[in-house]
Design an enzyme around this catalytic site. Sequence first.
Site, mmCIF file in Angstrom:
data_model
loop_
_atom_site.group_PDB
_atom_site.id
_atom_site.type_symbol
_atom_site.label_atom_id
_atom_site.label_comp_id
_atom_site.label_asym_id
_atom_site.label_seq_id
_atom_site.Cartn_x
_atom_site.Cartn_y
_atom_site.Cartn_z
ATOM 1 N N TYR A 1 -7.822 1.005 -4.627
ATOM 2 C CA TYR A 1 -6.190 1.377 -4.736
ATOM 3 C C TYR A 1 -5.959 0.043 -5.075
ATOM 4 C CZ TYR A 1 -4.774 -0.293 -0.427
ATOM 5 O OH TYR A 1 -4.351 -1.346 0.668
ATOM 6 N N LYS B 1 0.420 -7.332 12.932
ATOM 7 C CA LYS B 1 -0.503 -6.563 12.559
ATOM 8 C C LYS B 1 -1.878 -6.889 13.130
ATOM 9 C CE LYS B 1 -2.852 -4.869 8.336
ATOM 10 N NZ LYS B 1 -2.898 -4.785 6.900
ATOM 11 N N THR C 1 0.742 -1.130 0.104
ATOM 12 C CA THR C 1 0.080 0.040 0.067
ATOM 13 C C THR C 1 0.863 1.263 0.164
ATOM 14 O OG1 THR C 1 -1.829 -1.061 1.198
ATOM 15 C CG2 THR C 1 -1.898 1.209 1.381
ATOM 16 N N SER D 1 1.370 -7.224 -0.450
ATOM 17 C CA SER D 1 2.131 -8.487 0.176
ATOM 18 C C SER D 1 1.186 -9.544 0.573
ATOM 19 C CB SER D 1 2.758 -7.879 1.584
ATOM 20 O OG SER D 1 1.614 -7.647 2.475
ATOM 21 N N THR E 1 1.681 -4.078 4.574
ATOM 22 C CA THR E 1 1.754 -4.546 5.821
ATOM 23 C C THR E 1 1.022 -5.700 6.170
ATOM 24 O OG1 THR E 1 -0.521 -3.510 5.970
ATOM 25 C CG2 THR E 1 1.613 -2.200 6.440
ATOM 26 N N ASP E 2 0.207 -6.370 5.003
ATOM 27 C CA ASP E 2 -0.317 -7.752 5.485
ATOM 28 C C ASP E 2 0.517 -8.819 5.891
ATOM 29 O OD1 ASP E 2 -2.702 -6.605 4.667
ATOM 30 O OD2 ASP E 2 -3.095 -7.238 2.853
ATOM 31 N N GLU F 1 -2.585 -29.188 28.658
ATOM 32 C CA GLU F 1 -3.633 -29.825 28.267
ATOM 33 C C GLU F 1 -3.306 -31.136 27.389
ATOM 34 O OE1 GLU F 1 -7.698 -28.228 28.535
ATOM 35 O OE2 GLU F 1 -6.687 -26.604 27.871
HETATM 36 N N1 GLU Z 1 -2.829 -5.836 0.811
HETATM 37 C C1 GLU Z 1 -1.963 -4.691 0.918
HETATM 38 C C2 GLU Z 1 -0.292 -5.218 1.172
HETATM 39 O O1 GLU Z 1 -0.198 -5.996 2.172
HETATM 40 C C3 GLU Z 1 -2.584 -3.998 1.987
HETATM 41 C C4 GLU Z 1 -1.961 -4.012 3.194
HETATM 42 C C5 GLU Z 1 -0.694 -2.616 3.302
HETATM 43 O O2 GLU Z 1 0.070 -2.548 2.360
HETATM 44 O O3 GLU Z 1 -0.990 -1.585 4.100
HETATM 45 O O4 GLU Z 1 0.302 -4.950 0.432
#
Ligand code: GLU
Length: 368
Positions: free
Chosen positions: A65, A204, A52, A98, A131-132, A323
């Site tokens: 986007y 995340k 992103t 990602s 970020t994913d 457990e």
């Molecule tokens: N799907 C995107 C990625 O991971 C959205 C998450 C981001 O980059 O903030 O590239």
Amino acid sequence: MTQHARQSGHFGRTTVGLALAITILLLASPAAAQNASNATLARVLVLGTGGTIAGQASARAGNAYDSGKVSSADLIAAVPGMDKLARISAEQISSIGSQDMNDKVWFDLARRIRAAIDSNEVDGIVITHGTDTMEETAFFLQNVIDTDLPVVLVGSMRPSTAIGADGPANLYEAMRVASAPEARGRGVLVVLNDTIHGARWVTKTNTTSVETFRSPDAGPVGYVDTGSLRFLQPAAPAKGAKLKLPEAPPLPRVDIIYSHANMDAAPIEDAVKRGAKGIVLAGVGDGNSSKAAIDALAAAAKQGVVVVRASRVGSGFVNRNVEVEDDKLGFAVSLDLNPQKARVLLELLIANGVTDPKAVQQAYGATP
Ligand code: GLU
């Protein structure tokens, strides 16, 4: 960073377009890039992967986007003041969201980072990334890169064309960390939203908030803004042997099986049939599952599939033999590693021939 840089308009397409010309001049020639800055500044290599932070508004409706449209060189050029922080060079490793991160990109990243360090090209590395799956890439690199130099992953929650895009500030702060001597010896780091996290602990936690990254069991390792950089603890010397990167991708197949109420054995049996060499259980609570699932995992372990119990809960340590009879059934536990990071480590362990449950447990960490 200045207010100017934080305004999304200055990070928008027009600026990116203008900046492109400047960037090509600056970055096309490494000599030109170096002359542009003070020779005493740290040398930082930026490796772009997409995400992103490199996203642009899509022609599709609403706030849609597309990830990975802007190169890392363009991203750098659109952030004022970066050239005062470091002598920067930029390369594009991939241009993907990602969610599509894969072994090939991981190997390309690891090899490029190793080469840059071995040839003394750099004092620090910044990786722009979605970020994913950022936490998985960070943890993969932590396990295969043996260096004291800062390796910093950075992304954003809003695309570069959004109102209030967070990418410019995050990139500036990541550059600040990557160029700082006090960031050495801290393993692979993740920088977003003025906060510095360690690769083992970061995850995340929110689908859309700019404050998405947290380290539930350990807390952040430090904080950074345009005026200050603070680490909360002294750097700890790197411990433990790093794992060898296999000759070529792919890594051995490891599946994550998500546990839930009314769970049967089918997903586990299917994973074994599909050829999984390892299974990570995203267990309920303390890494637990139904009797049917635990029995199927025990049968898989007997056939040589490496089984690691993790938890779907999101924080806490998975305990051995409470457990679930891990010693008897031949399981390891992931301790504080969440299922997605437990999977990365298990892929690398199996690739390195570490499959004995006791040795696997040792690699996840000693248990009391
Ligand atoms: N799907 C995107 C990625 O991971 C959205 C998450 C981001 O980059 O903030 O590239």
